[in-house]
Design a protein around this motif. Structure first.
Motif, PDB file in Angstrom:
ATOM      1  N   LYS A 121      75.042   3.686  67.244  1.00  0.00           N
ATOM      2  CA  LYS A 121      75.640   4.268  66.043  1.00  0.00           C
ATOM      3  C   LYS A 121      74.670   4.287  64.873  1.00  0.00           C
ATOM      4  O   LYS A 121      74.787   5.124  63.978  1.00  0.00           O
ATOM      5  CB  LYS A 121      76.900   3.491  65.660  1.00  0.00           C
ATOM      6  CG  LYS A 121      78.086   3.735  66.582  1.00  0.00           C
ATOM      7  CD  LYS A 121      79.278   2.869  66.201  1.00  0.00           C
ATOM      8  CE  LYS A 121      80.448   3.104  67.153  1.00  0.00           C
ATOM      9  NZ  LYS A 121      81.602   2.233  66.819  1.00  0.00           N
ATOM     10  N   ARG A 122      73.718   3.357  64.859  1.00  0.00           N
ATOM     11  CA  ARG A 122      72.750   3.298  63.765  1.00  0.00           C
ATOM     12  C   ARG A 122      71.636   4.336  63.905  1.00  0.00           C
ATOM     13  O   ARG A 122      70.942   4.638  62.941  1.00  0.00           O
ATOM     14  CB  ARG A 122      72.111   1.899  63.699  1.00  0.00           C
ATOM     15  CG  ARG A 122      73.084   0.777  63.408  1.00  0.00           C
ATOM     16  CD  ARG A 122      72.331  -0.542  63.247  1.00  0.00           C
ATOM     17  NE  ARG A 122      73.232  -1.662  63.065  1.00  0.00           N
ATOM     18  CZ  ARG A 122      73.600  -2.495  64.017  1.00  0.00           C
ATOM     19  NH1 ARG A 122      73.129  -2.328  65.240  1.00  0.00           N
ATOM     20  NH2 ARG A 122      74.423  -3.490  63.772  1.00  0.00           N
TER      21      ARG A 122
ATOM     22  N   LYS B  18      67.588   8.150  50.847  1.00  0.00           N
ATOM     23  CA  LYS B  18      67.284   7.164  51.886  1.00  0.00           C
ATOM     24  C   LYS B  18      66.363   7.720  52.967  1.00  0.00           C
ATOM     25  O   LYS B  18      65.652   6.989  53.630  1.00  0.00           O
ATOM     26  CB  LYS B  18      68.582   6.658  52.529  1.00  0.00           C
ATOM     27  CG  LYS B  18      69.424   5.809  51.592  1.00  0.00           C
ATOM     28  CD  LYS B  18      70.619   5.236  52.330  1.00  0.00           C
ATOM     29  CE  LYS B  18      71.440   4.333  51.423  1.00  0.00           C
ATOM     30  NZ  LYS B  18      72.602   3.744  52.127  1.00  0.00           N
ATOM     31  N   ARG B  19      66.416   9.034  53.181  1.00  0.00           N
ATOM     32  CA  ARG B  19      65.588   9.672  54.201  1.00  0.00           C
ATOM     33  C   ARG B  19      65.800   9.038  55.575  1.00  0.00           C
ATOM     34  O   ARG B  19      64.858   8.745  56.280  1.00  0.00           O
ATOM     35  CB  ARG B  19      64.103   9.582  53.845  1.00  0.00           C
ATOM     36  CG  ARG B  19      63.754  10.066  52.446  1.00  0.00           C
ATOM     37  CD  ARG B  19      64.048  11.537  52.269  1.00  0.00           C
ATOM     38  NE  ARG B  19      63.549  12.004  50.975  1.00  0.00           N
ATOM     39  CZ  ARG B  19      63.900  13.159  50.425  1.00  0.00           C
ATOM     40  NH1 ARG B  19      64.719  13.952  51.051  1.00  0.00           N
ATOM     41  NH2 ARG B  19      63.419  13.520  49.265  1.00  0.00           N
ATOM     42  N   ASN B  20      67.054   8.794  55.927  1.00  0.00           N
ATOM     43  CA  ASN B  20      67.342   8.206  57.237  1.00  0.00           C
ATOM     44  C   ASN B  20      67.355   9.290  58.311  1.00  0.00           C
ATOM     45  O   ASN B  20      68.184  10.195  58.291  1.00  0.00           O
ATOM     46  CB  ASN B  20      68.696   7.484  57.216  1.00  0.00           C
ATOM     47  CG  ASN B  20      68.642   6.216  56.410  1.00  0.00           C
ATOM     48  OD1 ASN B  20      67.576   5.634  56.215  1.00  0.00           O
ATOM     49  ND2 ASN B  20      69.794   5.767  55.940  1.00  0.00           N
ATOM     50  N   TRP B  21      66.443   9.166  59.290  1.00  0.00           N
ATOM     51  CA  TRP B  21      66.331  10.123  60.361  1.00  0.00           C
ATOM     52  C   TRP B  21      67.237   9.710  61.514  1.00  0.00           C
ATOM     53  O   TRP B  21      67.245   8.561  61.916  1.00  0.00           O
ATOM     54  CB  TRP B  21      64.888  10.235  60.840  1.00  0.00           C
ATOM     55  CG  TRP B  21      64.017  10.910  59.847  1.00  0.00           C
ATOM     56  CD1 TRP B  21      63.475  10.364  58.713  1.00  0.00           C
ATOM     57  CD2 TRP B  21      63.608  12.275  59.855  1.00  0.00           C
ATOM     58  NE1 TRP B  21      62.765  11.309  58.026  1.00  0.00           N
ATOM     59  CE2 TRP B  21      62.816  12.490  58.703  1.00  0.00           C
ATOM     60  CE3 TRP B  21      63.825  13.333  60.737  1.00  0.00           C
ATOM     61  CZ2 TRP B  21      62.252  13.722  58.397  1.00  0.00           C
ATOM     62  CZ3 TRP B  21      63.249  14.559  60.443  1.00  0.00           C
ATOM     63  CH2 TRP B  21      62.476  14.756  59.286  1.00  0.00           C
ATOM     64  N   MET B  22      68.007  10.667  62.021  1.00  0.00           N
ATOM     65  CA  MET B  22      68.929  10.403  63.110  1.00  0.00           C
ATOM     66  C   MET B  22      68.588  11.298  64.296  1.00  0.00           C
ATOM     67  O   MET B  22      68.143  12.439  64.131  1.00  0.00           O
ATOM     68  CB  MET B  22      70.367  10.680  62.667  1.00  0.00           C
ATOM     69  CG  MET B  22      70.822   9.868  61.464  1.00  0.00           C
ATOM     70  SD  MET B  22      71.042   8.112  61.829  1.00  0.00           S
ATOM     71  CE  MET B  22      72.597   8.166  62.727  1.00  0.00           C
ATOM     72  N   LEU B  23      68.841  10.800  65.489  1.00  0.00           N
ATOM     73  CA  LEU B  23      68.667  11.597  66.700  1.00  0.00           C
ATOM     74  C   LEU B  23      69.857  12.525  66.817  1.00  0.00           C
ATOM     75  O   LEU B  23      71.018  12.074  66.900  1.00  0.00           O
ATOM     76  CB  LEU B  23      68.581  10.683  67.927  1.00  0.00           C
ATOM     77  CG  LEU B  23      68.554  11.368  69.286  1.00  0.00           C
ATOM     78  CD1 LEU B  23      67.298  12.193  69.454  1.00  0.00           C
ATOM     79  CD2 LEU B  23      68.674  10.338  70.410  1.00  0.00           C
TER      80      LEU B  23
END
Length: 206
Positions: A102-103, A195-200
């Motif tokens: 989930k992260r 935040k620039r959080n990259w997700m698959l």
């Protein structure tokens, strides 16, 4: 890998994830077949791409597109983070570790993984995965559209994969066979995000 995970293993995964997000959390630091078909990979789900790459000019290379978004793009740092994420996600999938997934993955990929994990448990099967290493990781595509950046990475990795039934009989794979796996994974992040959080967001196997 077993479906259950001991506390030490969970702690290690959390530490690795923290490192991963630290690496990919800032835009300035940086953007996140096997040889023989005798080893079945049906237990590894594949998420098909949805959407198009119409905004990517045929004259531009993937790196050109990325550097138009961020002139300070650090390719080495990005690929290091992507390789770490690739291994963590594969091992979490094998362990049935939905909290870790989930992260790191988007909703559509998570739904696909979760469904496969539930079906595996319903069959009372266990996936044991040993990750040997990644021999190649390279950016093969990139685009920016509607405020979202996407980067596709092609991975060539070696692993040992064995699916066992409740009585320990081998359903698929081989405990002593190293298999070369080729996957293309797409990572995405909202450009306006601080935040620039990259997700698959998508996976595709060859």
């Amino acid at each position: 890998m077993n479906e259950t995970t001991d506390p030490n293993s969970q702690t290690l995964i959390v530490v690795i994830i923290a490192f991963y997000w630290a690496l990919l959390g800032s835009w300035s630091q940086l953007l996140p077949r096997s040889r023989e078909d005798t080893t079945k990979r049906d237990d590894m789900p594949t998420e098909q791409r949805t959407g198009s790459r119409e905004n990517t000019s045929s004259a531009d290379t993937p790196l050109d597109v990325i550097r138009e978004i961020d002139p300070n793009f650090d390719l080495a740092a990005f690929l290091a983070g992507a390789k770490t994420a690739y291994e963590i996600v594969l091992l979490a999938y094998a362990d049935g570790d939905l909290q870790t997934l989930k992260r790191l993955v988007g909703p559509e990929v998570l739904d696909t993984f979760e469904q496969a994990i539930v079906e595996r448990r319903d069959r009372e099967e266990m996936l044991q995965l040993t990750f040997i290493g990644t021999s190649e990781a390279k950016v093969v595509d990139a685009l920016e559209q509607e405020g979202t950046a996407e980067i596709a990475v092609r991975f060539v990795s070696d692993l040992v994969s064995v699916t066992r039934a409740a009585n320990d009989a081998i359903v698929a794979g081989h405990p002593r066979q190293i298999v070369e796996v080729v996957d293309t994974w797409t990572f995405a992040c909202e450009i306006p995000s601080t935040k620039r959080n990259w997700m698959l967001i998508a996976t595709e196997g060859e």
